[in-house]
Scaffold this motif. Sequence first.
Motif, short mmCIF file in Angstrom:
data_model
loop_
_atom_site.label_atom_id
_atom_site.label_comp_id
_atom_site.label_asym_id
_atom_site.label_seq_id
_atom_site.Cartn_x
_atom_site.Cartn_y
_atom_site.Cartn_z
N ALA A 1 -12.68 15.32 -12.45
CA ALA A 1 -12.18 15.01 -11.12
C ALA A 1 -12.75 15.98 -10.09
O ALA A 1 -13.10 15.59 -8.97
N HIS A 2 -12.88 17.25 -10.48
CA HIS A 2 -13.39 18.25 -9.54
C HIS A 2 -14.89 18.10 -9.32
O HIS A 2 -15.40 18.41 -8.23
N ILE A 3 -15.63 17.66 -10.32
CA ILE A 3 -17.05 17.39 -10.11
C ILE A 3 -17.21 16.24 -9.12
O ILE A 3 -18.00 16.32 -8.16
N ARG A 4 -16.45 15.18 -9.32
CA ARG A 4 -16.49 14.03 -8.41
C ARG A 4 -16.07 14.44 -7.00
O ARG A 4 -16.69 14.09 -6.01
N ASP A 5 -14.97 15.21 -6.94
CA ASP A 5 -14.48 15.68 -5.65
C ASP A 5 -15.48 16.64 -5.01
O ASP A 5 -15.63 16.66 -3.78
N GLY A 6 -16.18 17.40 -5.85
CA GLY A 6 -17.18 18.33 -5.33
C GLY A 6 -18.32 17.63 -4.63
O GLY A 6 -18.85 18.12 -3.63
N LEU B 1 -17.03 16.72 -1.29
CA LEU B 1 -16.97 17.91 -0.45
C LEU B 1 -18.36 18.32 0.03
O LEU B 1 -18.51 18.77 1.18
N ALA B 2 -19.36 18.17 -0.81
CA ALA B 2 -20.72 18.51 -0.40
C ALA B 2 -21.16 17.62 0.76
O ALA B 2 -21.77 18.11 1.73
N ARG B 3 -20.87 16.34 0.68
CA ARG B 3 -21.23 15.43 1.78
C ARG B 3 -20.47 15.81 3.06
O ARG B 3 -21.04 15.77 4.15
N PHE B 4 -19.22 16.17 2.90
CA PHE B 4 -18.41 16.57 4.05
C PHE B 4 -18.92 17.88 4.66
O PHE B 4 -19.08 17.99 5.88
N LEU B 5 -19.15 18.88 3.83
CA LEU B 5 -19.60 20.17 4.33
C LEU B 5 -21.00 20.08 4.95
O LEU B 5 -21.30 20.79 5.92
N GLU C 1 -10.49 12.66 9.12
CA GLU C 1 -10.92 11.31 8.76
C GLU C 1 -12.25 11.33 8.01
O GLU C 1 -12.45 10.56 7.06
N LYS C 2 -13.17 12.21 8.40
CA LYS C 2 -14.45 12.30 7.71
C LYS C 2 -14.26 12.76 6.27
O LYS C 2 -14.89 12.20 5.35
N LEU C 3 -13.40 13.75 6.05
CA LEU C 3 -13.18 14.23 4.68
C LEU C 3 -12.58 13.12 3.83
O LEU C 3 -12.97 12.94 2.67
N GLU C 4 -11.64 12.38 4.38
CA GLU C 4 -11.05 11.29 3.60
C GLU C 4 -12.09 10.21 3.31
O GLU C 4 -12.12 9.66 2.20
N GLN C 5 -12.95 9.91 4.27
CA GLN C 5 -14.00 8.92 4.03
C GLN C 5 -14.91 9.37 2.89
O GLN C 5 -15.32 8.56 2.04
N CYS C 6 -15.23 10.66 2.86
CA CYS C 6 -16.10 11.17 1.79
C CYS C 6 -15.41 11.03 0.44
O CYS C 6 -16.05 10.68 -0.56
N ARG C 7 -14.11 11.32 0.39
CA ARG C 7 -13.39 11.17 -0.88
C ARG C 7 -13.27 9.70 -1.27
O ARG C 7 -13.40 9.34 -2.44
N GLU C 8 -13.03 8.84 -0.30
CA GLU C 8 -12.96 7.41 -0.60
C GLU C 8 -14.29 6.91 -1.13
O GLU C 8 -14.36 5.98 -1.94
N GLY C 9 -15.38 7.55 -0.69
CA GLY C 9 -16.71 7.15 -1.13
C GLY C 9 -16.96 7.36 -2.61
O GLY C 9 -17.92 6.81 -3.15
N LEU D 1 -10.77 7.46 -5.62
CA LEU D 1 -9.63 8.10 -4.98
C LEU D 1 -8.43 7.16 -4.98
O LEU D 1 -8.50 6.04 -4.51
N MET D 2 -7.31 7.65 -5.51
CA MET D 2 -6.06 6.88 -5.51
C MET D 2 -5.23 7.18 -4.27
O MET D 2 -4.53 6.32 -3.75
N ASP D 3 -5.30 8.42 -3.79
CA ASP D 3 -4.57 8.86 -2.60
C ASP D 3 -5.03 10.27 -2.30
O ASP D 3 -5.71 10.90 -3.12
N LEU D 4 -4.70 10.78 -1.12
CA LEU D 4 -4.82 12.21 -0.88
C LEU D 4 -3.73 12.90 -1.69
O LEU D 4 -2.71 12.30 -2.03
N SER D 5 -3.94 14.18 -2.00
CA SER D 5 -2.89 14.91 -2.72
C SER D 5 -1.91 15.56 -1.75
O SER D 5 -0.84 16.02 -2.17
N PHE D 6 -2.24 15.61 -0.46
CA PHE D 6 -1.35 16.01 0.61
C PHE D 6 -2.08 15.72 1.91
O PHE D 6 -3.29 15.48 1.91
N ASP D 7 -1.35 15.70 3.02
CA ASP D 7 -2.01 15.47 4.30
C ASP D 7 -2.96 16.62 4.59
O ASP D 7 -2.59 17.80 4.52
N THR D 8 -4.19 16.29 4.94
CA THR D 8 -5.23 17.29 5.13
C THR D 8 -4.90 18.23 6.29
O THR D 8 -4.44 17.81 7.34
N ILE D 9 -5.15 19.50 6.05
CA ILE D 9 -5.01 20.53 7.08
C ILE D 9 -6.39 20.80 7.65
O ILE D 9 -7.32 21.13 6.90
N ALA D 10 -6.54 20.63 8.94
CA ALA D 10 -7.80 20.97 9.61
C ALA D 10 -7.44 21.76 10.85
O ALA D 10 -6.93 21.19 11.82
#
Length: 603
Positions: free
Chosen positions: A323-328, A331-335, A354-362, A366-375
């Motif tokens: 999961a962390h490799i996939r999430d990584g 994150l790379a696309r987002f960063l 919204e951009k970070l969530e789009q990257c995770r949805e990509g 992704l089933m859901d966020l694990s919490f509302d994103t802090i930015a």
Amino acid sequence: MRQTFDETTDPGFGARHLPLLRREMQAQGLDGFLVPHEDEHQNEYLPAANDRLAWISGFTGSAGAGVVMKDKAAVFADGRYTVQVKAQVDQGQFELRDFNESAVARYLSEQPRGSVVGYDPRLHSPDALARMQKTAKRAGVTLKPVDSNPLDSAWGAERPAQPQAPVVPHPIDYAGEDAADKRARIGKAIDEAGADMALLTAPTSVAWLFNIRGGDVIRSPLPLGQALIDVEGRARLFLDPAKVTNELPGWLGEDVTLEHPDTLAAALDETSGRSVLIDPGQSAAWYFDRVEAAGGTVVRGQDPCTLPRAVKNPVEIEGSRQAHIRDGAALARFLHWLDTEAQETLPDERAVVEKLEQCREGTGALMDLSFDTIAGSGPNGALPHYKPVTRTIRRMEKGSLLLVDGGGQYLDGTTDVTRTIAVGDPSDDQRRMFTLVLKGHIAMAVVRFPEGTTGHQLDALARHPLWMAGHDYDHGTGHGVGSYLGVHEGPQRIAKAVNTQPLLTGMIVSNEPGYYREGHWGIRIETLQVVTAPEALPGGERPMHGFEQLTLAPLDRRLIDVDLLTAGERAYVDAYHAEVLAKVGPLLDGEVLDWLTVQCAAL
């Protein structure tokens, strides 16, 4: 799944709802009423139907409380929500107060002698009630349990329906252990605790024990329900029939009976002469009262699923790695976006989230966020758990910092990661403070420790570089994380506060020291890591645990002052970045892969 931002309340929110509640209070002879954030399951995140504090006050934070009296009211929120509570709550109707263990009790002690303050015993833990009862009694204030919650009556027909998301099997390919084997293990633990059965009210325990997941709670794949399990591993599972899918009874097996939640009270009434293990930290006072009224004996103790759930099995650990490799990759696309396009367009915090969530949805997983994103941009980043809401949203600013903390829920694991990014060229001061935080982060990543060590014994390691420079941070250094369950999971934690739970092989914890300069910017570096099995060290006499890093996301090189790092610390950063590139790189191509290659080059 999409995160919402328009969470400020209209000015008349409290003015409309408070009179409705006060009318119901008057009908029950109450001078006041306690409104906790927690629901019947003591959840951190709530379905809309159970978010009573939000309905009465407008405050939607994940922790807090309210007290409504005949002529005044107060909302309690901690430092994580300083900005949010001011944006959401009508201060003409509610006094805002800091929230801690004794805050509500102290407020009660300020009320006129003879006041009668009601509470719903289904919503308060017995220990929390005992503390408030003690303080209230000294002040001449009576706390009175209610059979009918006046707030629910005031909410009336406008109250959303209880969630009825389907409850589905969580395959053993992800769970790693058959549910029948889990029930047998838990049955033995109940017997060892000196009880005949255990009552489980925490949705995380119900989900873990029966290898099921649901969708009743936002950001956590949980089904709302309760269970009774005996020493033989036989169980009664109380679920709304509307949530029971056709495959569920067969999945649960013949030793698990499905029953309507309305029958739970009757089931507790049958406990006469029997002992029931109930966790006072996770179950409301109503359950204790019901068993004792029936002639049963309550055995107070930790939920027997808590520790087994926290110690991940090899399948869960490998799932978390994947999961962390996939999430990584997400994150790379987002960063990459933050380091290129966003440096020019300077988007606001809403666009960042919204951009970070789009990257995770990509990722397609992704089933859901694990919490509302802090930015948090600039000063907002100095609020450790700031959440963008309409009135507070800022744009990225040149010369400042952006702090982004988010995570994803995947079938094979739950992620949670924070990175701090320079916007434009960072100052020497920003680089120095980031590097001090990084030094503490590295210390927690590489530490070796003997069996029996607790998180609070390690906490100072992450703070030491900051302490030596006269700084500190006011949140914990690490929390437990579930396996496609809650992003905050006990009993383990790393914090100043004393915690008696040793860190055990297979526990996942966060490593997140920070620094916050009020009114300017904030820094936090967070990765998840799993406790490794104790092993002998060269020349050592005792085997030592360590940590394996799970999160795979590069650090902002521009913020690292290499001269402040020791040779060992530089070696850690280089090795970590090499691992990020090796594991995440194969999922990327083009400009993003080129960017990651540069970011992960040796210091």
